[in-house]
Scaffold this motif. Structure first.
Motif, PDB file in Angstrom:
ATOM      1  N   VAL A   1       0.858  -1.186   0.000  1.00 30.25           N
ATOM      2  CA  VAL A   1       0.000   0.000   0.000  1.00 30.25           C
ATOM      3  C   VAL A   1       0.890   1.230   0.000  1.00 30.25           C
ATOM      4  O   VAL A   1       2.095   1.142   0.208  1.00 30.25           O
ATOM      5  CB  VAL A   1      -0.929   0.027   1.232  1.00 30.25           C
ATOM      6  N   ARG A   2       0.279   2.366  -0.251  1.00 31.07           N
ATOM      7  CA  ARG A   2       1.107   3.575  -0.267  1.00 31.07           C
ATOM      8  C   ARG A   2       0.320   4.752   0.277  1.00 31.07           C
ATOM      9  O   ARG A   2      -0.904   4.776   0.284  1.00 31.07           O
ATOM     10  CB  ARG A   2       1.651   3.872  -1.661  1.00 31.07           C
ATOM     11  N   PHE A   3       1.079   5.715   0.782  1.00 39.89           N
ATOM     12  CA  PHE A   3       0.492   6.992   1.144  1.00 39.89           C
ATOM     13  C   PHE A   3       1.186   7.999   0.239  1.00 39.89           C
ATOM     14  O   PHE A   3       2.404   7.980   0.098  1.00 39.89           O
ATOM     15  CB  PHE A   3       0.739   7.302   2.621  1.00 39.89           C
ATOM     16  N   ALA A   4       0.372   8.864  -0.405  1.00 38.91           N
ATOM     17  CA  ALA A   4       0.936   9.736  -1.444  1.00 38.91           C
ATOM     18  C   ALA A   4       0.580  11.203  -1.207  1.00 38.91           C
ATOM     19  O   ALA A   4      -0.237  11.779  -1.909  1.00 38.91           O
ATOM     20  CB  ALA A   4       0.424   9.279  -2.809  1.00 38.91           C
ATOM     21  N   PRO A   5       1.185  11.810  -0.203  1.00 40.21           N
ATOM     22  CA  PRO A   5       0.834  13.201   0.086  1.00 40.21           C
ATOM     23  C   PRO A   5       1.412  14.174  -0.940  1.00 40.21           C
ATOM     24  O   PRO A   5       2.459  13.912  -1.522  1.00 40.21           O
ATOM     25  CB  PRO A   5       1.484  13.446   1.450  1.00 40.21           C
ATOM     26  N   SER A   6       0.691  15.260  -1.164  1.00 36.46           N
ATOM     27  CA  SER A   6       1.231  16.358  -1.963  1.00 36.46           C
ATOM     28  C   SER A   6       1.758  17.396  -0.981  1.00 36.46           C
ATOM     29  O   SER A   6       1.017  17.829  -0.105  1.00 36.46           O
ATOM     30  CB  SER A   6       0.127  16.987  -2.813  1.00 36.46           C
ATOM     31  N   PRO A   7       3.019  17.787  -1.105  1.00 36.17           N
ATOM     32  CA  PRO A   7       3.575  18.726  -0.111  1.00 36.17           C
ATOM     33  C   PRO A   7       3.185  20.176  -0.408  1.00 36.17           C
ATOM     34  O   PRO A   7       4.034  21.058  -0.503  1.00 36.17           O
ATOM     35  CB  PRO A   7       5.083  18.506  -0.220  1.00 36.17           C
TER      36      PRO A   7
ATOM     37  N   VAL B   1       5.915  10.979  -2.519  1.00 36.06           N
ATOM     38  CA  VAL B   1       5.624  12.412  -2.429  1.00 36.06           C
ATOM     39  C   VAL B   1       5.190  12.920  -3.798  1.00 36.06           C
ATOM     40  O   VAL B   1       5.952  12.849  -4.766  1.00 36.06           O
ATOM     41  CB  VAL B   1       6.864  13.174  -1.922  1.00 36.06           C
ATOM     42  N   GLU B   2       3.948  13.389  -3.886  1.00 35.80           N
ATOM     43  CA  GLU B   2       3.412  13.839  -5.169  1.00 35.80           C
ATOM     44  C   GLU B   2       3.673  15.332  -5.326  1.00 35.80           C
ATOM     45  O   GLU B   2       2.819  16.177  -5.072  1.00 35.80           O
ATOM     46  CB  GLU B   2       1.938  13.453  -5.271  1.00 35.80           C
ATOM     47  N   ASP B   3       4.898  15.606  -5.745  1.00 37.83           N
ATOM     48  CA  ASP B   3       5.375  16.996  -5.780  1.00 37.83           C
ATOM     49  C   ASP B   3       5.531  17.505  -7.211  1.00 37.83           C
ATOM     50  O   ASP B   3       6.501  18.185  -7.530  1.00 37.83           O
ATOM     51  CB  ASP B   3       6.711  17.098  -5.028  1.00 37.83           C
TER      52      ASP B   3
ATOM     53  N   ALA C   1       0.322  14.779 -15.716  1.00 37.05           N
ATOM     54  CA  ALA C   1      -0.932  15.076 -15.024  1.00 37.05           C
ATOM     55  C   ALA C   1      -1.060  14.155 -13.823  1.00 37.05           C
ATOM     56  O   ALA C   1      -0.580  13.010 -13.847  1.00 37.05           O
ATOM     57  CB  ALA C   1      -2.104  14.883 -15.971  1.00 37.05           C
ATOM     58  N   TYR C   2      -1.721  14.645 -12.780  1.00 35.76           N
ATOM     59  CA  TYR C   2      -1.798  13.887 -11.531  1.00 35.76           C
ATOM     60  C   TYR C   2      -2.295  12.453 -11.716  1.00 35.76           C
ATOM     61  O   TYR C   2      -1.658  11.497 -11.275  1.00 35.76           O
ATOM     62  CB  TYR C   2      -2.681  14.626 -10.500  1.00 35.76           C
ATOM     63  N   ASN C   3      -3.444  12.293 -12.379  1.00 37.22           N
ATOM     64  CA  ASN C   3      -4.023  10.951 -12.502  1.00 37.22           C
ATOM     65  C   ASN C   3      -3.084   9.977 -13.211  1.00 37.22           C
ATOM     66  O   ASN C   3      -3.045   8.790 -12.889  1.00 37.22           O
ATOM     67  CB  ASN C   3      -5.349  11.018 -13.271  1.00 37.22           C
TER      68      ASN C   3
ATOM     69  N   ALA D   1       0.428  10.248 -13.534  1.00 33.13           N
ATOM     70  CA  ALA D   1       1.635   9.963 -12.747  1.00 33.13           C
ATOM     71  C   ALA D   1       1.301   8.962 -11.637  1.00 33.13           C
ATOM     72  O   ALA D   1       2.073   8.040 -11.339  1.00 33.13           O
ATOM     73  CB  ALA D   1       2.178  11.256 -12.144  1.00 33.13           C
ATOM     74  N   CYS D   2       0.133   9.155 -11.067  1.00 26.82           N
ATOM     75  CA  CYS D   2      -0.323   8.293  -9.977  1.00 26.82           C
ATOM     76  C   CYS D   2      -0.393   6.828 -10.449  1.00 26.82           C
ATOM     77  O   CYS D   2       0.099   5.917  -9.778  1.00 26.82           O
ATOM     78  CB  CYS D   2      -1.685   8.815  -9.545  1.00 26.82           C
ATOM     79  N   VAL D   3      -0.969   6.623 -11.629  1.00 21.82           N
ATOM     80  CA  VAL D   3      -1.126   5.264 -12.153  1.00 21.82           C
ATOM     81  C   VAL D   3       0.233   4.657 -12.528  1.00 21.82           C
ATOM     82  O   VAL D   3       0.531   3.505 -12.199  1.00 21.82           O
ATOM     83  CB  VAL D   3      -2.080   5.263 -13.368  1.00 21.82           C
TER      84      VAL D   3
ATOM     85  N   ILE E   1      -5.908   2.617  -0.783  1.00 22.18           N
ATOM     86  CA  ILE E   1      -6.869   3.048   0.237  1.00 22.18           C
ATOM     87  C   ILE E   1      -6.770   4.568   0.294  1.00 22.18           C
ATOM     88  O   ILE E   1      -5.702   5.117   0.567  1.00 22.18           O
ATOM     89  CB  ILE E   1      -6.511   2.444   1.613  1.00 22.18           C
ATOM     90  N   ARG E   2      -7.848   5.250  -0.023  1.00 21.40           N
ATOM     91  CA  ARG E   2      -7.820   6.709  -0.008  1.00 21.40           C
ATOM     92  C   ARG E   2      -9.232   7.243   0.183  1.00 21.40           C
ATOM     93  O   ARG E   2     -10.191   6.476   0.274  1.00 21.40           O
ATOM     94  CB  ARG E   2      -7.211   7.240  -1.320  1.00 21.40           C
ATOM     95  N   GLY E   3      -9.341   8.560   0.282  1.00 19.75           N
ATOM     96  CA  GLY E   3     -10.628   9.174   0.586  1.00 19.75           C
ATOM     97  C   GLY E   3     -11.599   9.127  -0.584  1.00 19.75           C
ATOM     98  O   GLY E   3     -11.208   9.026  -1.749  1.00 19.75           O
TER      99      GLY E   3
ATOM    100  N   ASP F   1     -13.040  11.414  -1.893  1.00 17.05           N
ATOM    101  CA  ASP F   1     -12.856  12.533  -2.829  1.00 17.05           C
ATOM    102  C   ASP F   1     -12.093  12.106  -4.076  1.00 17.05           C
ATOM    103  O   ASP F   1     -12.038  12.840  -5.049  1.00 17.05           O
ATOM    104  CB  ASP F   1     -12.173  13.731  -2.136  1.00 17.05           C
ATOM    105  N   HIS F   2     -11.497  10.906  -4.055  1.00 22.64           N
ATOM    106  CA  HIS F   2     -10.778  10.423  -5.232  1.00 22.64           C
ATOM    107  C   HIS F   2     -11.597   9.477  -6.100  1.00 22.64           C
ATOM    108  O   HIS F   2     -11.111   8.996  -7.124  1.00 22.64           O
ATOM    109  CB  HIS F   2      -9.472   9.740  -4.818  1.00 22.64           C
ATOM    110  N   ILE F   3     -12.847   9.228  -5.707  1.00 22.80           N
ATOM    111  CA  ILE F   3     -13.662   8.269  -6.478  1.00 22.80           C
ATOM    112  C   ILE F   3     -13.779   8.689  -7.940  1.00 22.80           C
ATOM    113  O   ILE F   3     -13.648   7.870  -8.846  1.00 22.80           O
ATOM    114  CB  ILE F   3     -15.072   8.113  -5.848  1.00 22.80           C
TER     115      ILE F   3
HETATM  116  N1  GLU Z   1      -1.561  13.264  -3.764  1.00 22.20           N
HETATM  117  C1  GLU Z   1      -2.935  12.862  -3.604  1.00 22.20           C
HETATM  118  C2  GLU Z   1      -3.543  13.621  -2.467  1.00 22.20           C
HETATM  119  O1  GLU Z   1      -2.829  14.162  -1.647  1.00 22.20           O
HETATM  120  C3  GLU Z   1      -3.001  11.380  -3.307  1.00 22.20           C
HETATM  121  C4  GLU Z   1      -3.906  10.696  -4.216  1.00 22.20           C
HETATM  122  C5  GLU Z   1      -4.029   9.208  -4.022  1.00 22.20           C
HETATM  123  O2  GLU Z   1      -3.960   8.741  -2.879  1.00 22.20           O
HETATM  124  O3  GLU Z   1      -4.213   8.527  -5.014  1.00 22.20           O
HETATM  125  O4  GLU Z   1      -4.745  13.716  -2.382  1.00 22.20           O
END
Ligand code: GLU
Length: 429
Positions: A6-12, A42-44, A143-145, A147-149, A161-163, A165-167
């Motif tokens: 799993v991963r956590f991908a915060p944007s700083p 880190v999604e920077d 683009a975010y979507n 790079a994420c994939v 696993i995420r919120g 808001d990403h559906i």
């Molecule tokens: N960088 C995204 C955010 O902070 C993460 C998106 C994801 O978890 O796919 O909302």
């Protein structure tokens, strides 16, 4: 069985939000529960808004609440070539087109994209409602979507696993997996965490960033404990649970399916419980830090004395900053005075006289111990036929400026004879 990753991908682009901390927490729990790996990415890619100071805080706060990662941090800003290569491949397959420097994915018509969400069950999206998707922007960034994939695939992420808001991003991302000819991970979207009134979590609900809670004197354990209950509940319904214990019991399928509300008062209750359960030795450095932050010079403070004050107050505080407010009179003479209490107890006829009687007898007391101080108070009560409350409340006001607090005789002993007589005298005259 495949190993869970799993991963956590915060944007700083800001401090660690409580909602993001909760997302990180659940990813971590799942990794620990399954013996899998927790990756930090880190999604920077947003150069303008990404800041090193935010990143540093995010990493610090993750560690503070007790989350450790197994791989990373990886930085999207260092992986541009990967995204470009992947986009070029999609372009070569004829699934994307160019618009100047930009590469754009052509969304096929009339297709149904299904998500078998581990929390919400099956969800369907019609591609006719999705417009063509930018993969690479004209400035060369991804683009975010996309790079994420590319990253999730490259990092072999098995569960996302995420919120909630990403559906809306998910059907787009699924199309990219398909375009790249890759299998897709499993998705688990967690219902968002709202304020107590049902509105988006904001400052008026008590703060949105983890660091604000750290500064306000919350401990990491109760914060993590409370956040995890806002998404999952142990089978036996108990509320106080450590991260390690939760990791043992947690499973994705038990994630709460409805929106949850963040209640600062509930968090304070948890915090108070954890403070009470800590030893004086554990609390000492934490309280000392709070005093330092409040500009109260504690370096010259006697360790034994501070520990005694902590002992008196740890059952009375819900946050560490409350300690600083409630005990200011131990550390300075210009402590805060409760004006209402002052009018009630000090401006009333006879009360100052009672303080004087008490103080006159204390002057001759050699051993200024809590027991001896109490004995004198009880003697006056009897001899003068006074109600104890008419001595105790006014005296408490006189020596601490407050109407409540730890036992009066105990705080008097700790403040010491000289300080006590000085403060009583000041009120009398
Ligand atoms: N960088 C995204 C955010 O902070 C993460 C998106 C994801 O978890 O796919 O909302």
């Amino acid at each position: 069985m495949e190993k869970v990753r799993v991963r956590f991908a915060p944007s700083p682009t800001g401090y660690l939000h409580l909602g993001s901390a909760r997302t990180a927490l659940f990813n971590w729990l799942y990794a620990r529960h399954t013996g899998g790996k927790f990756v930090l990415r880190v999604e920077d890619t947003d150069k303008e808004r990404s800041k090193k100071e935010y990143l540093d805080e995010i990493l610090k706060d993750l560690k503070w609440i007790g989350l450790s990662w197994d791989e990373g941090p990886f930085f999207q800003s260092q992986r541009l070539n990967l995204y470009r290569e992947a986009a070029d491949k999609i372009l070569k397959k004829g699934l994307a087109y160019k618009e100047g420097e930009a590469i754009i994915y052509k969304v096929p018509h009339g297709k149904i994209i299904k998500i078998d969400d581990l929390v919400h069950g099956e969800m369907q999206f019609n591609t006719d409602e999705i417009k063509d998707q930018v993969l690479m922007k004209s400035d060369g960034s991804a683009a975010y979507n996309f790079a994420c994939v590319v990253d999730d695939a490259d990092m072999n992420i098995t569960h996302i696993i995420r919120g909630d808001d990403h559906i809306s991003n998910t059907p787009k991302q699924i199309m990219f997996y398909q375009a790249m000819g890759l299998g897709q991970p499993k998705f688990a979207h967690m219902p968002l965490m709202m304020g107590k009134d049902g509105a988006k979590l904001s400052k008026r609900h008590g703060g949105v960033a983890v660091f604000e809670y750290r500064k306000e004197g919350f401990l990491p354990e109760p914060l993590a404990n409370y956040l995890l209950l806002l998404g999952w509940l142990p089978k036996d319904g108990r509320e106080l649970i450590s991260l390690a214990q939760a990791a043992e019991e947690f499973d994705i399928k038990d994630i709460n399916k409805v929106q949850v509300k963040f209640d600062i008062d509930k968090l304070k209750w948890f915090n108070g419980e954890y403070i009470r359960s800590k030893t004086i030795k554990d609390l000492y450095p934490l309280i000392k830090e709070q005093l330092d932050n409040a500009g109260i010079k504690s370096e010259n403070m006697d360790e034994q004395r501070l520990k005694k004050i902590i002992d008196l107050y740890k059952v009375r505080i819900k946050t560490l900053t409350e300690f600083v407010q409630l005990t200011d009179y131990f550390f300075k003479d210009d402590y805060k005075i409760d004006e209402k209490g002052k009018r009630k107890y000090l401006d009333k006829n006879g009360n100052k006289e009672n303080i004087k009687k008490f103080s006159d007898k204390l002057k001759n007391l050699k051993d200024f111990s809590c027991e001896n101080i109490e004995k004198i108070c009880r003697d006056i009560e009897r001899e003068e036929n006074l109600k104890a409350s008419n001595i105790i409340h006014p005296t408490r006001m006189a020596v601490s400026g407050k109407t409540k607090g730890a036992g009066l005789f105990e705080i008097m002993e700790l403040l010491g004879k000289e300080k006590i007589l000085e403060r009583m005298q000041k009120v009398i005259s």
